[in-house]
Structures are given as structure tokens and as C-alpha cells.
Design a protein around this motif. Sequence first.
Motif, short mmCIF file in Angstrom:
data_model
loop_
_atom_site.label_atom_id
_atom_site.label_comp_id
_atom_site.label_asym_id
_atom_site.label_seq_id
_atom_site.Cartn_x
_atom_site.Cartn_y
_atom_site.Cartn_z
N ILE A 68 0.82 -1.22 0.00
CA ILE A 68 0.00 0.00 0.00
C ILE A 68 0.86 1.27 0.00
CG2 ILE A 68 -1.74 1.31 1.31
CD1 ILE A 68 -2.60 -1.42 2.57
N THR A 69 0.50 2.21 -0.90
CA THR A 69 1.12 3.54 -0.90
C THR A 69 0.03 4.56 -0.63
OG1 THR A 69 2.69 2.83 -2.59
CG2 THR A 69 2.47 5.20 -2.27
N ILE A 70 0.22 5.38 0.42
CA ILE A 70 -0.78 6.41 0.74
C ILE A 70 -0.40 7.71 0.06
CG2 ILE A 70 -1.85 7.75 2.59
CD1 ILE A 70 -1.22 5.47 4.53
N CYS A 71 -1.35 8.32 -0.67
CA CYS A 71 -1.12 9.64 -1.28
C CYS A 71 -2.07 10.62 -0.61
CB CYS A 71 -1.39 9.60 -2.78
SG CYS A 71 -0.20 8.59 -3.67
N MET A 72 -1.53 11.50 0.22
CA MET A 72 -2.36 12.49 0.90
C MET A 72 -2.54 13.71 -0.01
SD MET A 72 -3.27 11.05 3.65
CE MET A 72 -4.06 12.39 4.54
N GLY A 73 -3.75 14.29 0.04
CA GLY A 73 -4.05 15.46 -0.80
C GLY A 73 -5.30 15.19 -1.62
N PRO A 74 -5.90 16.22 -2.21
CA PRO A 74 -7.11 16.04 -3.02
C PRO A 74 -6.90 14.97 -4.10
CG PRO A 74 -6.62 18.37 -2.72
CD PRO A 74 -5.44 17.62 -2.17
N ALA A 75 -7.81 14.03 -4.16
CA ALA A 75 -7.61 12.86 -5.03
C ALA A 75 -7.45 13.24 -6.50
CB ALA A 75 -8.78 11.89 -4.85
N LEU A 76 -8.15 14.29 -6.94
CA LEU A 76 -8.04 14.64 -8.37
C LEU A 76 -6.61 15.05 -8.72
CD1 LEU A 76 -11.40 16.53 -9.07
CD2 LEU A 76 -10.65 14.36 -10.09
N GLU A 77 -5.94 15.68 -7.75
CA GLU A 77 -4.53 16.07 -7.99
C GLU A 77 -3.64 14.83 -8.03
OE1 GLU A 77 -3.26 19.09 -5.18
OE2 GLU A 77 -5.05 20.29 -5.62
N THR A 78 -3.91 13.88 -7.16
CA THR A 78 -3.13 12.63 -7.15
C THR A 78 -3.35 11.87 -8.46
OG1 THR A 78 -3.31 12.45 -4.76
CG2 THR A 78 -2.79 10.42 -5.96
N ILE A 79 -4.60 11.73 -8.88
CA ILE A 79 -4.92 10.97 -10.09
C ILE A 79 -4.22 11.57 -11.31
CG2 ILE A 79 -6.77 10.18 -11.64
CD1 ILE A 79 -8.68 10.41 -9.19
N ALA A 80 -4.16 12.90 -11.34
CA ALA A 80 -3.55 13.59 -12.50
C ALA A 80 -2.08 13.20 -12.68
CB ALA A 80 -3.69 15.10 -12.33
N LYS A 81 -1.46 12.72 -11.57
CA LYS A 81 -0.03 12.37 -11.66
C LYS A 81 0.18 10.90 -12.00
CE LYS A 81 1.05 15.69 -8.03
NZ LYS A 81 0.83 15.63 -6.58
N LEU A 82 -0.91 10.12 -12.04
CA LEU A 82 -0.77 8.67 -12.26
C LEU A 82 -0.84 8.36 -13.75
CD1 LEU A 82 -3.18 7.54 -9.39
CD2 LEU A 82 -0.68 7.54 -9.32
N THR A 83 0.09 7.55 -14.22
CA THR A 83 0.10 7.24 -15.65
C THR A 83 -0.04 5.74 -15.92
OG1 THR A 83 2.50 7.37 -15.48
CG2 THR A 83 1.39 9.27 -16.46
N GLU A 84 0.58 4.91 -15.10
CA GLU A 84 0.53 3.45 -15.33
C GLU A 84 -0.90 2.94 -15.14
OE1 GLU A 84 3.13 0.23 -13.94
OE2 GLU A 84 4.39 1.86 -13.20
N PRO A 85 -1.35 2.03 -16.01
CA PRO A 85 -2.75 1.59 -15.91
C PRO A 85 -3.06 0.76 -14.66
CG PRO A 85 -1.58 0.42 -17.65
CD PRO A 85 -0.64 1.45 -17.13
N PHE A 86 -4.32 0.86 -14.22
CA PHE A 86 -4.80 0.10 -13.06
C PHE A 86 -5.75 -1.00 -13.53
CE2 PHE A 86 -3.31 3.98 -11.25
CZ PHE A 86 -2.78 3.59 -10.01
N ASP A 87 -5.80 -2.09 -12.73
CA ASP A 87 -6.71 -3.20 -13.02
C ASP A 87 -8.06 -2.98 -12.35
OD1 ASP A 87 -4.62 -4.85 -14.26
OD2 ASP A 87 -3.79 -4.90 -12.22
#
Length: 211
Positions: A112-131
Motif C-alpha cells: 500500500i502507498t498512501i497519497c495524501m491530498g485532493p484525489a483529483l490532484e493525485t490521479i492527474a499524476k498517475l500514468t501506469e494503468p490500473f486493473d
Amino acid sequence: MIPIVDKNLEQYAHDHTKPEGEIFERLKVETHKKMSSPQMQVGRIEGQFLKMLARLVNARRILEIGMFTGCSTLMMAEALPEDGQLITCDISLDAEKIARHYFTESPHGHKITICMGPALETIAKLTEPFDMIFIDADKGNYPNYYEECLKILRPGGLIAVDNVLWSGRVLKPEDEDTIAIDTLNKRVTEDSRVENVCLTVRDGMMLIWKK
Ligand SMILES: C[S@@+](CC[C@H](N)C(=O)[O-])C[C@H]1O[C@@H](n2cnc3c(N)ncnc32)[C@H](O)[C@@H]1O
């Protein structure tokens, strides 16, 4: 509020679903003691359901929007392989403190990796696909979370959205949160990029499969 499932039947379903394990019992007690809205935890039926879904899609990478004290996070992490990854988002430092304690204790916490902060900002930084992606945070952003999540979900991947029946309020959407949930439910149902089913599990769960 409309009870979605008869109380006694809900209890029967709970009693005939495998217990989550001792660590979840303690997490539940601590959450009830220290947090003001402990009912936000997914609980046994939805938790085991999420874990089952993660297994069925052979998830290796999961994104969660709305960790709270980590009940749903840990349930899904248990379904991941040893080198699997679960990224989870939240903004509550009080919730994070409790979650971190149990993640450290759990043999699945290293996934598990915790990303604190508004989720939309976190999602914008994610590029690798999720299952698999579980959406369970601020309801007003549900339509935004759906659009952003669809971009980073692999074809054949699954999005599960919690509280889509919102204790029956979706039948007469009046406040902002209910209107946002109803907007999401309509959008998903009309969206040719996905298949979906709206389930009466707990407070309503939308399952969305990307073509
Ligand atoms: C319903 S709770 C999640 C419950 C959790 N899935 C569980 O089973 O224990 C919703 C969480 O979303 C978080 N949240 C609210 N707005 C958020 C935002 N903009 N970004 C990230 N998290 C947010 C809240 O702090 C809260 O902990």
C-alpha cells in the motif's frame, strides 16, 4: 432514508460472510473510538466483496479514492499478489494516522502507498494503468472521478463506486451530493465505453467494466 435491505436479512448476509480477521476487529474498534463518522467504513460484506472482485480481475494494481482509516484498503490489499500495488488517496490526517498503524502491522501493508491530498490532484499524476479502482470519497466529485479514472483503467478493468443509492436519496435528487451521484449513475448507464450494473449491496455499489 430508505433501508435498502431488510435489517434482519442484512444481518443474515453478514453472518454468512467470512469474518475479515482479528486486525479488522481492532481497526473497527479504534475507528469507532477516535473518528466522528465510523460508519464510513465498508464493513464485512462490502469489504469481502471488494476483495473478491480484486481476485476475480486478477488485480495487480489497484487505486482507491477515499481510504479513511484503511478498512477497504486492507481488504483489497489482501487479494493482491506479493508484488502487487495499491495506491490510496485521502485528505484526513486523523484517518491517515490510524490507517498507517494498521498497514504497518499487516503482512499486506507493504503493498500500500498512501497519497495524501485532493484525489483529483493525485490521479492527474498517475500514468501506469490500473486493473481495479474503488471510488469512495467526496460525492460531489463522483462524475469527475469517473472520467479521470476511466483514463487510467486498463481495458477489461473494473471500477467499483460506493454509495450510489445514497440511502434512497437518488430517487429525488435535491442536494449537490445526491445530484452528483445521480449524474454519475446516468452517465455510466449511457456510456458506450463501459458495461455496468447498479447493485443494492449496502448503500448501493456501481460496478463498471471498461471495454
Ligand atoms: C467514505 S470514507 C472512505 C471509507 C473507506 N473506503 C473505508 O472503507 O474505510 C471517504 C473518505 O474520503 C476522504 N475524502 C474526502 N474528500 C476527498 C478528496 N477530495 N480527496 C481525497 N480524499 C477525500 C475523506 O477524508 C474520507 O476519509
